[in-house]
Write a protein that holds these residues in place. Structure first.
Motif, PDB file in Angstrom:
ATOM      1  N   CYS A   1       0.855  -1.186   0.000  1.00 31.79           N
ATOM      2  CA  CYS A   1       0.000   0.000   0.000  1.00 31.79           C
ATOM      3  C   CYS A   1       0.892   1.238   0.000  1.00 31.79           C
ATOM      4  O   CYS A   1       1.790   1.358   0.830  1.00 31.79           O
TER       5      CYS A   1
ATOM      6  N   CYS B   1       0.177   3.111   3.651  1.00 34.63           N
ATOM      7  CA  CYS B   1       0.548   2.567   4.967  1.00 34.63           C
ATOM      8  C   CYS B   1       1.639   1.504   4.902  1.00 34.63           C
ATOM      9  O   CYS B   1       2.191   1.124   5.930  1.00 34.63           O
TER      10      CYS B   1
ATOM     11  N   CYS C   1      -4.384  -0.020   0.163  1.00 37.56           N
ATOM     12  CA  CYS C   1      -5.137  -1.155   0.693  1.00 37.56           C
ATOM     13  C   CYS C   1      -6.594  -0.745   0.965  1.00 37.56           C
ATOM     14  O   CYS C   1      -6.928   0.444   0.946  1.00 37.56           O
TER      15      CYS C   1
ATOM     16  N   CYS D   1      -7.046   1.798   3.816  1.00 35.62           N
ATOM     17  CA  CYS D   1      -6.731   3.185   3.448  1.00 35.62           C
ATOM     18  C   CYS D   1      -7.771   3.758   2.477  1.00 35.62           C
ATOM     19  O   CYS D   1      -8.086   4.941   2.519  1.00 35.62           O
TER      20      CYS D   1
HETATM   21 ZN   LIG Z   1      -2.939   1.070   3.461  1.00 31.25          ZN
END
Ligand SMILES: [Zn+2]
Length: 233
Positions: free
Chosen positions: A20, A23, A35, A38
């Motif tokens: 991601c 993150c 992801c 997020c």
């Molecule tokens: Zn993420």
């Protein structure tokens, strides 16, 4: 065949783990760029559902627009700034297409945008585009176009090259000239159409206003505005 492709993808994932962008957690199959967690955290504005919203209001009394919206709120140091930074300065064109697609799904759910039939990205200055290799607004528009299945016209709106005299002018003079920065090629292509101008970020709306002014002679044109992020002051 399908399982062979799958194995290939899994192998590739082992060698080059997909993570991601926001993150750093690994991405599952079917996840792209960021992801799911997020993606849910994206600060959506939902302005696409309202005629009266801060983005549209920014144009009232300046130029005629059917509807205007921004997909996300921009905050300093926030996820949106981070993603757009990668789109603009880290050659992550895929971020633009990805955000454009998410934005497209939102627009699809709004009756205000159901007549849209053309997307026009705000052009970059030719020198800037040469340096960056691509126009980030064009990537966003490409993502929207994939979802809404409408035409993307990249060459109809162009940014004029600076002339020698313009470069020598002071900042104030250049600001006064903002309305003369854009030009429309083949205006007949946009006659009678519902066009959305697409940009990455909207702050004062001056650039978009200049684009609309350059398009004012086109007959029966309906203009919409769609940006990924909105910076409020
Ligand atoms: Zn993420």
């Amino acid at each position: 065949m399908q399982w062979k492709i799958q194995i290939f993808e899994d192998l590739l994932n082992l060698l080059y783990p997909r993570v991601c962008l926001n993150c750093g957690n690994s991405l599952f199959r079917g996840e792209e760029v960021i992801c799911t967690y997020c993606r849910f955290k994206l600060p959506r504005t939902n302005y696409h559902l309202l005629t009266d919203n801060p983005v549209h209001r920014a144009f009232w009394g300046r130029v005629d627009t059917e509807a205007a919206t921004a997909f996300l709120h921009f905050s300093k140091g926030g996820m949106v700034q981070y993603l757009l930074h990668h789109l603009k300065y880290r050659e992550r064109k895929d971020v633009g297409i990805y955000l454009g697609r998410l934005f497209g799904y939102e627009l699809q759910r709004s009756r205000l945008y159901e007549k849209l039939d053309v997307l026009v990205p705000v052009p970059l200055h030719p020198r800037k585009q040469k340096l960056r290799g691509y126009n980030q607004s064009e990537q966003i528009a490409a993502g929207i176009s994939q979802v809404l299945k409408i035409e993307l016209m990249k060459e109809v709106l162009v940014r004029k090259e600076f002339t020698e005299t313009q470069t020598r002018k002071g900042r104030y003079q250049r600001w006064l000239n903002v309305g003369e920065k854009f030009d429309v090629k083949k205006p007949e292509l946009l006659e009678g159409r519902h066009v959305m101008l697409v940009d990455d970020v909207i702050t004062t709306g001056a650039t978009l206003e200049a684009c609309i002014q350059a398009m004012h002679k086109i007959k029966n044109l309906s203009i919409y505005i769609g940006t990924i992020a909105y910076v409020s002051d």
